[in-house]
Each structure stands twice: as structure tokens, then as C-alpha cells.
Motif scaffolding. Structure first.
Motif, PDB file in Angstrom:
ATOM      1  N   SER A  15      17.038   6.916  38.400  1.00  0.00           N
ATOM      2  CA  SER A  15      17.931   5.824  38.056  1.00  0.00           C
ATOM      3  C   SER A  15      19.329   6.360  37.783  1.00  0.00           C
ATOM      4  O   SER A  15      19.503   7.535  37.426  1.00  0.00           O
TER       5      SER A  15
ATOM      6  N   SER B 118      21.260   5.641  35.356  1.00  0.00           N
ATOM      7  CA  SER B 118      21.403   6.001  33.947  1.00  0.00           C
ATOM      8  C   SER B 118      20.868   7.411  33.688  1.00  0.00           C
ATOM      9  O   SER B 118      21.470   8.183  32.933  1.00  0.00           O
ATOM     10  N   SER B 119      19.761   7.751  34.347  1.00  0.00           N
ATOM     11  CA  SER B 119      19.209   9.108  34.212  1.00  0.00           C
ATOM     12  C   SER B 119      20.142  10.134  34.834  1.00  0.00           C
ATOM     13  O   SER B 119      20.308  11.239  34.310  1.00  0.00           O
TER      14      SER B 119
ATOM     15  N   LYS C  83      23.075  10.718  32.451  1.00  0.00           N
ATOM     16  CA  LYS C  83      22.645  11.548  31.320  1.00  0.00           C
ATOM     17  C   LYS C  83      22.455  12.993  31.756  1.00  0.00           C
ATOM     18  O   LYS C  83      22.834  13.933  31.028  1.00  0.00           O
TER      19      LYS C  83
ATOM     20  N   TRP D 118      27.495   1.113  37.235  1.00  0.00           N
ATOM     21  CA  TRP D 118      26.761   1.198  35.967  1.00  0.00           C
ATOM     22  C   TRP D 118      27.664   1.694  34.837  1.00  0.00           C
ATOM     23  O   TRP D 118      27.536   1.268  33.685  1.00  0.00           O
ATOM     24  N   LEU D 119      28.602   2.596  35.162  1.00  0.00           N
ATOM     25  CA  LEU D 119      29.463   3.184  34.142  1.00  0.00           C
ATOM     26  C   LEU D 119      30.532   2.212  33.640  1.00  0.00           C
ATOM     27  O   LEU D 119      31.075   2.415  32.550  1.00  0.00           O
TER      28      LEU D 119
ATOM     29  N   ARG E 273      31.008   0.924  29.899  1.00  0.00           N
ATOM     30  CA  ARG E 273      30.047   1.640  29.052  1.00  0.00           C
ATOM     31  C   ARG E 273      30.738   2.841  28.397  1.00  0.00           C
ATOM     32  O   ARG E 273      31.660   3.427  28.973  1.00  0.00           O
TER      33      ARG E 273
ATOM     34  N   GLU F 177      29.742   5.799  28.198  1.00  0.00           N
ATOM     35  CA  GLU F 177      29.565   7.012  29.013  1.00  0.00           C
ATOM     36  C   GLU F 177      30.685   7.209  30.019  1.00  0.00           C
ATOM     37  O   GLU F 177      30.906   8.317  30.519  1.00  0.00           O
TER      38      GLU F 177
END
Length: 474
Positions: free
Chosen positions: A333, A335-336, A339, A366-367, A370, A372
Motif C-alpha cells: 500500500s 501508506s506502507s 512509512k 495519498w500524501l 497529510r 507525512e
């Protein structure tokens, strides 16, 4: 006592090994280590500093350092398994020029001995570089058991410190460009995943180790082994089986067992290997090896056998140096991936200015908004050239605007008509790593991590030396 000395130039020859005991402290001194009691009163093997010229891998097996290096090179560059290396030595190198006339003859090499030698030799190399002494327990079930804790300690060291070439730079992966009349250094990396899994706990995203490679659950989730494996069913499993008394669940397990795990038989029984879902077979003729046909209209979702990690994620410089690795348990994913990248490049200033990823557009989406995103503020997230041309739709305006490599003038050399960086470096590294899949499939979590880190480190050493020979100034 007698032992076999395995050499590169003289084959396997018999030798006699001696040990000395100190009468004052009762420590016993052997070829590579001395044996003494630790603080808890248990006997430990404490290896001498530096890299020995001769390595005692087992009581009756001693290996010349040059031969150990050859075995390591065969593993790294030829992807040879431990069994293959043993057979090659036995067939072509074992016979000495002058066979011994004595009673003792060195035993032929076995795959298990080569695997244990690879681990021991790698640990000795590591401690030699760190200026420390390897310590192993004297009492153990076998050599693999004796090495396990030391390998785990090295795994922890690698997870905290990374690959030795983490800070690598050369003219292939770092370019000096001109911006506003001033020189500017442009750094680059590529990330991608490779589906080379190892056995792991069936519980989604559980990273706890299995007690044995054959186990289905970690110790924390071991109680689930007594529950029906069908999703949504909490009934107790039948004795020696993985499903409960429910007829549909029994039929699902019988279909799995009778298939013999063969692809065509499983598909004929109505099993979708991608979802592990069993449905009523569409063919009017039912296979004879499915004793319990499933009730019409019923869907039984279950995953038999052992679960495996989803993929290994890698970060590679365009020159081919692998600077980071991580295990994804559930899925690749975004998100993974985010990270993982933060773990490889923990500071914003350590992030590459250009990062190629085949799903950069999804990662960038996704970012957005956020926390992150701050870590990636100085990094251009770009889709690699191959995947952008073949896998991404030109109608995706977001991807075309932000992740198209052609949209970044610094990434294409107009004069030489070539891309500035090799954005396929991770695919090329994956092609090399994929050849280990057969060896990795049944490894324990500790040895899986240890082996991958070791072969990557050795491969990086060879890559850097090649870059130096070709004038790329690593």
C-alpha cells in the motif's frame, strides 16, 4: 582430534586439531575461539578478533578462508544453493593431489554444512569490520541453532544502521546541473517491491516470528490454530483438520486436500487462487477427486496452507547500489511505502531529490493534506519511464502533470538524447534478487533477513568496485 581441512587448491585433506586448557581459569583455547563461562555460568564460544585464515565450522570440518570466499561468491553472483555448492566441490575439487593413506578421510560436504558455514563466515566478517568478538553458546541442538541469536543481533544492527553503502554516491546516481547560473547537485533513488515471501503468521500484518517455519501462527496467535479457518466462522476445528463440522467447510477442505495443490486441479475444483474463494464448479462434469461437492450458491472463503509475507520493498540508486530493504506483510500500500521510505531516509535532507516509483501518482495523492507530506517536500515523486509509458493512462491529468518524467527538464539530456538517470535500476535489482526465491521460500524469519542483508551487501561491494573501475568515482 582428526578433522578434514577443505582447501581451494589441495582439496579435502586430513589434519589434526589441538586445543589448550588454562589450569588457572579452565578456559579452553581452540583454533578460532576460546571456551569460557559467561556471567551466568553458561559456557560460551568467544571468537578471536579479526578474520581467521582457517575457519572451524564444525568439530571435524575446517575451511580455508579462500574457499569460504569462493563459496560466498558462488552464492552471491551465481545464485548457487548450499546443496549445489557442496556437490560442485565434491565433484570437482575434493580429491587432493596426494590422497591420505591414514584411517581418517574427510567427509563429503553437505548442503547443511555449507549453509551453516555461510552464516558463520558472514558473522565473522561482520565482527571483524566492527572490531568486536563473536560470542556463541557452547550448548546447542546443532550449528544452526547455535548461530541463531548472533544472526538476530546482526539483523537488529542492520535495521538500526542500514546497509554500509546507504550513503553511496557516484556520477551515475548523482548529477551536477546548472540552476540560475549556479551548480546544483541532483540526487536520485528508485523504489519497488518484489514478491519473494517467507512463511509468516496468518493474521494480517502480524510481524511476529513463527516458532517454526512450518507453523501457521506466531505464539501470540497460536490459539487460532484450533478455530475453523473459514472467514467469519468461529467454530472449533475438527481434530487434525483446519475446518469445523459445517458441510460446506468440510467440502472446501476436502477439495483443497484432494487437489494436491496443483494449479489445474485447484481451478477445476472451483478455487480462485487469487482470492482463495471456492464456488460451485461451472463445469457440468464434477471431478472425481472432489469427494464432497459444495452446496449450490454457497461461497466459502478460506486460505489453507501457510501464509507468506506480501513482498520485499527495496530502494536502489540508479547505479544499481541497493541502499535499503523492508518486509511488507499485508500489501504494498502507498501508506506502507511512505512509512518505509521515511525509515530508510529518516531526515528530510537525506531524502533523494528525485524518487522513481511505479505508483508515484497514488503515493502523491495519498500524501496530500497529510502530515507525512512534509517529509517529501523536497522530493519529486516521479513514475519510472517504463511504467509511465506502458501502465499509466495519458487521460490521468494528475499523473501527467505531477509524475510524468518528461515533465521534468532536468531528467532528460536533450543534447545526448538520453534520460539523466536509470529509472529501471530497481527492476534490474529485482531480476537479480528473484533468482534467490527457491532458496528463500522455507527460511525462518531470522535467516531470511540475515541472508538477504548479506547477499545485498556483497553485491553492493562488487557494484561499487565495478563503478570504480569504470571511472564513476563512487
Amino acid at each position: 582430534h582428526y578433522a578434514g581441512l577443505y582447501t581451494l587448491g589441495h582439496g579435502a585433506v586430513p589434519v589434526i586439531l589441538h586445543s589448550l586448557r588454562c589450569r588457572a581459569c579452565s578456559a579452553t583455547y581452540h583454533l578460532n575461539y576460546f571456551r569460557a563461562n559467561d556471567s551466568l555460568g553458561d559456557q560460551a564460544r568467544i571468537y578471536y578478533g579479526g578474520q581467521p585464515h582457517v575457519n572451524q565450522a564444525e568439530k571435524h570440518m575446517v575451511f580455508e578462508d579462500r574457499l569460504c570466499h569462493l563459496f560466498r561468491s558462488q552464492t552471491v553472483h551465481a545464485h548457487a544453493s548450499a546443496s549445489a555448492i557442496a556437490e560442485i566441490f565434491n565433484a570437482s575439487m575434493a580429491s587432493p593431489p596426494a590422497p591420505s593413506l591414514g584411517a581418517f578421510q574427510p567427509a563429503p560436504l553437505r548442503g547443511e554444512s555449507i549453509a551453516d558455514l555461510f552464516d558463520l563466515y558472514s558473522l565473522l566478517l561482520h565482527h571483524s569490520k566492527q572490531g568486536t568478538n563473536l560470542r556463541l553458546p557452547e550448548t546447542a541442538l546443532n550449528q544452526a541453532d547455535r548461530l541463531r541469536d548472533a544472526m538476530q543481533q546482526r539483523n537488529i544492527f542492520m535495521s538500526q544502521n542500514g546497509q554500509p553503502q546507504w550513503a553511496h554516491t557516484c556520477s551515475e546516481c548523482t548529477k551536477v546541473i546548472e540552476r540560475n547560473g549556479k551548480p546544483h547537485v541532483l540526487t536520485c533513488a528508485v523504489t519497488d517491491g518484489l514478491a519473494i515471501g517467507r512463511p509468516c503468521c496468518r493474521v494480517h500484518n502480524c510481524a511476529l516470528p513463527l516458532p517454526t517455519p512450518k507453523a501457521r501462527y506466531c505464539l501470540t496467535h497460536a490459539h487460532l490454530d484450533a478455530i475453523c479457518i473459514v472467514q467469519g466462522c468461529g467454530a472449533p476445528a475438527r481434530s487434525g483438520m483446519q475446518t469445523c463440522e459445517e458441510p460446506a467447510h468440510v467440502a472446501r477442505e476436502d477439495a483443497y486436500r484432494s487437489s494436491g495443490h496443483e494449479l489445474e486441479e485447484v481451478q477445476a475444483a472451483g478455487v480462485d487462487l487469487r482470492t482463495q474463494e471456492t464456488t460451485q464448479p461451472t463445469s457440468k462434469k464434477r471431478r472425481r477427486d472432489v469427494p464432497h461437492p459444495l452446496p449450490p450458491g454457497k461461497k466459502v472463503r478460506a486460505q489453507f496452507g501457510r501464509h507468506r509475507t506480501h513482498n520485499e520493498q527495496f530502494v536502489v540508486r540508479p547505479c544499481g547500489v541497493i541502499v535499503g530493504r523492508g518486509t511488507f506483510y499485508g500489501a504494498e500500500s502507498v501508506s506502507s511505502v511512505a512509512k518505509f521510505l521515511k525509515s530508510i531516509f529518516p531526515m528530510i535532507r537525506s531524502m533523494p531529490q528525485v524518487l522513481f516509483f511505479d505508483n508515484s501518482c497514488s503515493l502523491r495523492r495519498w500524501l496530500q493534506d497529510r502530515p507525512e507530506a512534509a517529509h517529501f517536500k523536497n522530493t519529486a515523486l516521479v513514475v519510472d519511464v517504463f511504467h509511465y509509458k506502458s501502465k499509466h493512462s495519458q487521460e490521468d491529468v494528475f499523473c501527467s502533470t505531477h509524475c510524468n518524467p518528461a515533465a521534468y527538464p532536468d531528467l532528460y539530456d536533450v543534447d545526448n538524447k538520453r534520460w539523466t538517470f536509470n529509472s529501471s535500476a530497481c527492476e534490474q535489482a529485482n531480476a537479480w534478487l528473484r533468482k534467490y526465491q527457491g532458496q528463500l521460500r522455507e527460511m525462518s524469519a531470522i535467516r531470511f533477513e540475515f541472508f538477504l542483508d548479506e547477499v545485498i551487501m556483497a553485491k553492493n561491494e562488487a557494484t561499487v568496485e565495478d563503478l570504480r573501475r569504470r571511472g564513476h568515482e563512487p
